[in-house]
Design a protein around this motif. Structure first.
Motif, PDB file in Angstrom:
ATOM      1  N   ALA A   1     -58.595  28.152 -11.177  1.00 59.31           N
ATOM      2  CA  ALA A   1     -57.252  28.601 -11.521  1.00 59.31           C
ATOM      3  C   ALA A   1     -56.704  29.542 -10.459  1.00 59.31           C
ATOM      4  O   ALA A   1     -55.535  29.464 -10.091  1.00 59.31           O
ATOM      5  CB  ALA A   1     -57.252  29.281 -12.883  1.00 59.31           C
ATOM      6  N   ALA A   2     -57.550  30.423  -9.951  1.00 61.89           N
ATOM      7  CA  ALA A   2     -57.111  31.336  -8.893  1.00 61.89           C
ATOM      8  C   ALA A   2     -56.790  30.554  -7.623  1.00 61.89           C
ATOM      9  O   ALA A   2     -55.847  30.881  -6.906  1.00 61.89           O
ATOM     10  CB  ALA A   2     -58.169  32.392  -8.634  1.00 61.89           C
ATOM     11  N   GLY A   3     -57.561  29.520  -7.354  1.00 59.69           N
ATOM     12  CA  GLY A   3     -57.314  28.689  -6.177  1.00 59.69           C
ATOM     13  C   GLY A   3     -55.977  27.983  -6.213  1.00 59.69           C
ATOM     14  O   GLY A   3     -55.411  27.642  -5.174  1.00 59.69           O
ATOM     15  N   LEU A   4     -55.441  27.761  -7.404  1.00 60.83           N
ATOM     16  CA  LEU A   4     -54.113  27.154  -7.517  1.00 60.83           C
ATOM     17  C   LEU A   4     -53.009  28.141  -7.160  1.00 60.83           C
ATOM     18  O   LEU A   4     -51.926  27.742  -6.772  1.00 60.83           O
ATOM     19  CB  LEU A   4     -53.885  26.641  -8.945  1.00 60.83           C
TER      20      LEU A   4
ATOM     21  N   PRO B   1     -46.977  28.034 -12.945  1.00 57.75           N
ATOM     22  CA  PRO B   1     -45.729  28.661 -13.386  1.00 57.75           C
ATOM     23  C   PRO B   1     -45.375  29.830 -12.469  1.00 57.75           C
ATOM     24  O   PRO B   1     -46.250  30.495 -11.911  1.00 57.75           O
ATOM     25  CB  PRO B   1     -46.042  29.144 -14.808  1.00 57.75           C
ATOM     26  N   GLY B   2     -44.098  30.074 -12.316  1.00 57.03           N
ATOM     27  CA  GLY B   2     -43.640  31.141 -11.441  1.00 57.03           C
ATOM     28  C   GLY B   2     -43.908  32.529 -11.991  1.00 57.03           C
ATOM     29  O   GLY B   2     -44.056  33.481 -11.252  1.00 57.03           O
TER      30      GLY B   2
ATOM     31  N   ARG C   1     -51.191  33.480 -16.571  1.00 52.87           N
ATOM     32  CA  ARG C   1     -51.984  32.539 -17.355  1.00 52.87           C
ATOM     33  C   ARG C   1     -51.655  31.103 -16.956  1.00 52.87           C
ATOM     34  O   ARG C   1     -50.507  30.719 -16.856  1.00 52.87           O
ATOM     35  CB  ARG C   1     -51.671  32.741 -18.831  1.00 52.87           C
ATOM     36  N   LEU C   2     -52.720  30.324 -16.741  1.00 52.54           N
ATOM     37  CA  LEU C   2     -52.575  28.905 -16.426  1.00 52.54           C
ATOM     38  C   LEU C   2     -53.239  28.094 -17.525  1.00 52.54           C
ATOM     39  O   LEU C   2     -54.280  28.475 -18.041  1.00 52.54           O
ATOM     40  CB  LEU C   2     -53.257  28.571 -15.099  1.00 52.54           C
TER      41      LEU C   2
ATOM     42  N   ALA D   1     -56.620  33.208 -17.421  1.00 55.43           N
ATOM     43  CA  ALA D   1     -55.809  34.300 -16.895  1.00 55.43           C
ATOM     44  C   ALA D   1     -56.283  34.600 -15.480  1.00 55.43           C
ATOM     45  O   ALA D   1     -57.484  34.632 -15.211  1.00 55.43           O
ATOM     46  CB  ALA D   1     -55.943  35.541 -17.772  1.00 55.43           C
ATOM     47  N   THR D   2     -55.335  34.794 -14.567  1.00 54.23           N
ATOM     48  CA  THR D   2     -55.677  35.071 -13.176  1.00 54.23           C
ATOM     49  C   THR D   2     -54.859  36.242 -12.662  1.00 54.23           C
ATOM     50  O   THR D   2     -53.744  36.480 -13.108  1.00 54.23           O
ATOM     51  CB  THR D   2     -55.378  33.857 -12.275  1.00 54.23           C
ATOM     52  N   ALA D   3     -55.419  36.973 -11.726  1.00 60.80           N
ATOM     53  CA  ALA D   3     -54.686  38.011 -11.003  1.00 60.80           C
ATOM     54  C   ALA D   3     -55.036  37.841  -9.539  1.00 60.80           C
ATOM     55  O   ALA D   3     -56.211  37.914  -9.168  1.00 60.80           O
ATOM     56  CB  ALA D   3     -55.071  39.400 -11.502  1.00 60.80           C
ATOM     57  N   VAL D   4     -54.046  37.551  -8.719  1.00 55.25           N
ATOM     58  CA  VAL D   4     -54.289  37.324  -7.295  1.00 55.25           C
ATOM     59  C   VAL D   4     -53.446  38.286  -6.470  1.00 55.25           C
ATOM     60  O   VAL D   4     -52.411  38.780  -6.925  1.00 55.25           O
ATOM     61  CB  VAL D   4     -53.992  35.859  -6.894  1.00 55.25           C
TER      62      VAL D   4
END
Length: 88
Positions: A2-5, A19-20, A24-25, A37-40
């Motif tokens: 998910a983070a890689g996306l 999503p912009g 969350r993906l 859930a991701t935080a980048v």
């Protein structure tokens, strides 16, 4: 994954459209979907995933009534030894 996306130059760039807004993906698979859930930090050098977490909730999957059998009567044990003689 998910983070890689979400990371520029990541493995999923150009394949998926995340999503912009939000972190969350929802990733679909043959038996349903999984929320992640991701935080980048795309401005870091190199772009970095700070956090990923699978989002899970507990839900009731079955509801019903159980009808247990009546308990079998306990076997009567003779007093004393196994030969049936009474205790003295």
């Amino acid at each position: 994954m998910a983070a890689g996306l979400r990371l520029p130059g990541g493995v999923g760039e150009g394949i998926a459209r995340p999503p912009g807004r939000g972190d969350r993906l929802r990733i679909e698979h043959p038996t349903g979907f999984l929320d992640v859930a991701t935080a980048v930090d795309p401005s870091a050098s190199p772009p970095t995933a700070r956090r990923t977490a699978v989002v899970r909730t507990a839900r009731k999957i079955i509801d019903g009534i159980v009808f247990p059998r009546a308990a079998a009567p306990a076997a009567v044990q003779p007093l004393g030894g196994n030969d049936g003689s009474a205790a003295r």
